[in-house]
Design a protein around this motif. Sequence first.
Motif, PDB file in Angstrom:
ATOM      1  N   SER A  85       4.635 -15.403  14.667  1.00 52.27           N
ATOM      2  CA  SER A  85       5.837 -15.671  15.463  1.00 52.27           C
ATOM      3  C   SER A  85       7.070 -15.851  14.588  1.00 52.27           C
ATOM      4  O   SER A  85       8.138 -16.204  15.082  1.00 52.27           O
ATOM      5  CB  SER A  85       5.629 -16.939  16.306  1.00 52.27           C
ATOM      6  N   GLN A  86       6.931 -15.582  13.273  1.00 55.17           N
ATOM      7  CA  GLN A  86       8.060 -15.735  12.376  1.00 55.17           C
ATOM      8  C   GLN A  86       9.054 -14.592  12.556  1.00 55.17           C
ATOM      9  O   GLN A  86       8.665 -13.470  12.900  1.00 55.17           O
ATOM     10  CB  GLN A  86       7.573 -15.757  10.920  1.00 55.17           C
ATOM     11  N   PRO A  87      10.333 -14.850  12.331  1.00 56.71           N
ATOM     12  CA  PRO A  87      11.321 -13.763  12.442  1.00 56.71           C
ATOM     13  C   PRO A  87      11.092 -12.726  11.347  1.00 56.71           C
ATOM     14  O   PRO A  87      10.641 -13.067  10.246  1.00 56.71           O
ATOM     15  CB  PRO A  87      12.660 -14.468  12.278  1.00 56.71           C
ATOM     16  N   PRO A  88      11.401 -11.457  11.604  1.00 54.71           N
ATOM     17  CA  PRO A  88      11.237 -10.412  10.577  1.00 54.71           C
ATOM     18  C   PRO A  88      12.057 -10.734   9.330  1.00 54.71           C
ATOM     19  O   PRO A  88      13.130 -11.334   9.411  1.00 54.71           O
ATOM     20  CB  PRO A  88      11.739  -9.148  11.270  1.00 54.71           C
ATOM     21  N   GLN A  89      11.558 -10.321   8.198  1.00 52.54           N
ATOM     22  CA  GLN A  89      12.187 -10.643   6.911  1.00 52.54           C
ATOM     23  C   GLN A  89      12.366  -9.384   6.082  1.00 52.54           C
ATOM     24  O   GLN A  89      11.401  -8.682   5.775  1.00 52.54           O
ATOM     25  CB  GLN A  89      11.316 -11.657   6.149  1.00 52.54           C
ATOM     26  N   TRP A  90      13.624  -9.092   5.715  1.00 49.70           N
ATOM     27  CA  TRP A  90      13.893  -7.983   4.810  1.00 49.70           C
ATOM     28  C   TRP A  90      13.586  -8.415   3.387  1.00 49.70           C
ATOM     29  O   TRP A  90      13.989  -9.489   2.954  1.00 49.70           O
ATOM     30  CB  TRP A  90      15.352  -7.532   4.899  1.00 49.70           C
ATOM     31  N   VAL A  91      12.871  -7.581   2.652  1.00 51.22           N
ATOM     32  CA  VAL A  91      12.501  -7.887   1.271  1.00 51.22           C
ATOM     33  C   VAL A  91      12.976  -6.750   0.376  1.00 51.22           C
ATOM     34  O   VAL A  91      12.632  -5.583   0.617  1.00 51.22           O
ATOM     35  CB  VAL A  91      10.976  -8.072   1.116  1.00 51.22           C
ATOM     36  N   ARG A  92      13.752  -7.106  -0.642  1.00 53.34           N
ATOM     37  CA  ARG A  92      14.180  -6.106  -1.613  1.00 53.34           C
ATOM     38  C   ARG A  92      13.079  -5.940  -2.656  1.00 53.34           C
ATOM     39  O   ARG A  92      12.646  -6.918  -3.263  1.00 53.34           O
ATOM     40  CB  ARG A  92      15.484  -6.531  -2.290  1.00 53.34           C
ATOM     41  N   MET A  93      12.659  -4.710  -2.878  1.00 54.11           N
ATOM     42  CA  MET A  93      11.585  -4.450  -3.808  1.00 54.11           C
ATOM     43  C   MET A  93      12.123  -4.296  -5.229  1.00 54.11           C
ATOM     44  O   MET A  93      13.304  -4.022  -5.438  1.00 54.11           O
ATOM     45  CB  MET A  93      10.801  -3.200  -3.395  1.00 54.11           C
ATOM     46  N   GLY A  94      11.234  -4.492  -6.215  1.00 52.95           N
ATOM     47  CA  GLY A  94      11.628  -4.412  -7.605  1.00 52.95           C
ATOM     48  C   GLY A  94      11.862  -2.985  -8.050  1.00 52.95           C
ATOM     49  O   GLY A  94      11.658  -2.018  -7.307  1.00 52.95           O
ATOM     50  N   GLY A  95      12.295  -2.841  -9.316  1.00 53.27           N
ATOM     51  CA  GLY A  95      12.574  -1.515  -9.848  1.00 53.27           C
ATOM     52  C   GLY A  95      11.301  -0.773 -10.211  1.00 53.27           C
ATOM     53  O   GLY A  95      10.183  -1.250 -10.014  1.00 53.27           O
ATOM     54  N   GLY A  96      11.463   0.416 -10.763  1.00 53.68           N
ATOM     55  CA  GLY A  96      10.317   1.229 -11.164  1.00 53.68           C
ATOM     56  C   GLY A  96       9.753   2.008  -9.994  1.00 53.68           C
ATOM     57  O   GLY A  96      10.474   2.442  -9.092  1.00 53.68           O
ATOM     58  N   SER A  97       8.434   2.183  -9.983  1.00 52.07           N
ATOM     59  CA  SER A  97       7.788   2.954  -8.922  1.00 52.07           C
ATOM     60  C   SER A  97       7.659   2.121  -7.654  1.00 52.07           C
ATOM     61  O   SER A  97       7.674   0.886  -7.701  1.00 52.07           O
ATOM     62  CB  SER A  97       6.405   3.425  -9.389  1.00 52.07           C
ATOM     63  N   HIS A  98       7.517   2.802  -6.529  1.00 48.07           N
ATOM     64  CA  HIS A  98       7.429   2.123  -5.230  1.00 48.07           C
ATOM     65  C   HIS A  98       6.268   2.713  -4.429  1.00 48.07           C
ATOM     66  O   HIS A  98       6.470   3.371  -3.405  1.00 48.07           O
ATOM     67  CB  HIS A  98       8.742   2.277  -4.464  1.00 48.07           C
ATOM     68  N   PRO A  99       5.011   2.487  -4.879  1.00 46.50           N
ATOM     69  CA  PRO A  99       3.866   3.104  -4.200  1.00 46.50           C
ATOM     70  C   PRO A  99       3.654   2.599  -2.781  1.00 46.50           C
ATOM     71  O   PRO A  99       3.270   3.377  -1.898  1.00 46.50           O
ATOM     72  CB  PRO A  99       2.680   2.736  -5.106  1.00 46.50           C
ATOM     73  N   VAL A 100       3.869   1.302  -2.558  1.00 47.91           N
ATOM     74  CA  VAL A 100       3.685   0.774  -1.200  1.00 47.91           C
ATOM     75  C   VAL A 100       4.783   1.286  -0.282  1.00 47.91           C
ATOM     76  O   VAL A 100       4.527   1.707   0.856  1.00 47.91           O
ATOM     77  CB  VAL A 100       3.655  -0.766  -1.228  1.00 47.91           C
ATOM     78  N   TYR A 101       6.006   1.280  -0.768  1.00 46.56           N
ATOM     79  CA  TYR A 101       7.122   1.796   0.030  1.00 46.56           C
ATOM     80  C   TYR A 101       6.889   3.261   0.402  1.00 46.56           C
ATOM     81  O   TYR A 101       7.162   3.671   1.529  1.00 46.56           O
ATOM     82  CB  TYR A 101       8.422   1.652  -0.748  1.00 46.56           C
ATOM     83  N   ASP A 102       6.377   4.035  -0.547  1.00 44.73           N
ATOM     84  CA  ASP A 102       6.199   5.468  -0.317  1.00 44.73           C
ATOM     85  C   ASP A 102       5.040   5.768   0.634  1.00 44.73           C
ATOM     86  O   ASP A 102       5.094   6.758   1.381  1.00 44.73           O
ATOM     87  CB  ASP A 102       5.951   6.193  -1.647  1.00 44.73           C
ATOM     88  N   ASN A 103       3.990   4.939   0.633  1.00 41.38           N
ATOM     89  CA  ASN A 103       2.775   5.261   1.400  1.00 41.38           C
ATOM     90  C   ASN A 103       2.645   4.514   2.724  1.00 41.38           C
ATOM     91  O   ASN A 103       2.095   5.049   3.672  1.00 41.38           O
ATOM     92  CB  ASN A 103       1.537   4.982   0.536  1.00 41.38           C
ATOM     93  N   ALA A 104       3.108   3.283   2.778  1.00 40.44           N
ATOM     94  CA  ALA A 104       2.992   2.521   4.022  1.00 40.44           C
ATOM     95  C   ALA A 104       4.057   2.962   5.017  1.00 40.44           C
ATOM     96  O   ALA A 104       5.191   3.262   4.645  1.00 40.44           O
ATOM     97  CB  ALA A 104       3.119   1.030   3.733  1.00 40.44           C
TER      98      ALA A 104
END
Length: 207
Positions: A85-104
């Motif tokens: 029930s928590q409000p959505p949270q924007w998370v800034r990802m770190g530098g370098g590769s982004h495997p989770v961002y690219d696949n999820a």
Amino acid sequence: MAAEHRPKPALSATIAGVLLLAGLALAVLLLPGELDKQRAYDAAPRCPTAEPAPGCKSQTPVTLTDKERRKGKGRPHYMLFSRDSQPPQWVRMGGGSHPVYDNAQPGDTVTATYWDGHIVEVAFQGQREVSAQEPNRNFAGFLFLTSLVFVSGGFATFAAARHFGGRTVLKPDLKPLAYMGIGVGTLVGGLLVTGIITGVLNALLTR
């Protein structure tokens, strides 16, 4: 006849002083806190439950609601996560590769590691990715910045010392291409020296 090139020792000394004082302020005022935060994060135990709690790391399933990448190379990546029930949270990802961002994809369940109230890492299908809040990443970046300021201050001090002797670091009759080459070489050399100093300091401070 071209005007005589005269060094500006006062300006060089001012730049050197500002850089060295800035490096000292970073090292004395902020570096200890960043180091303590990193050590606390590395030593934090696993939370007994999936619910985030102070002083421990929790691995909590969250839902990827949305993701966004700013236009342009090297722009930050953001992912929007929701949990219970928590409000959505924007998370800034770190530098370098982004495997989770690219696949999820939006709607997928991702395992988020919480520490100190922040999502510091996410995992999806065996791939891991840290966020901009991850203390080890922040400490390494802060140490690199501090080292870079000190290296720049050292070069400015060298230039100021030569100017006080009536000499210049660069000859006034060099062509623009030579200036560019020397500038690039100085930048690369400074980054290399900074990288070495950062690695040595990181090893000494975190052992």
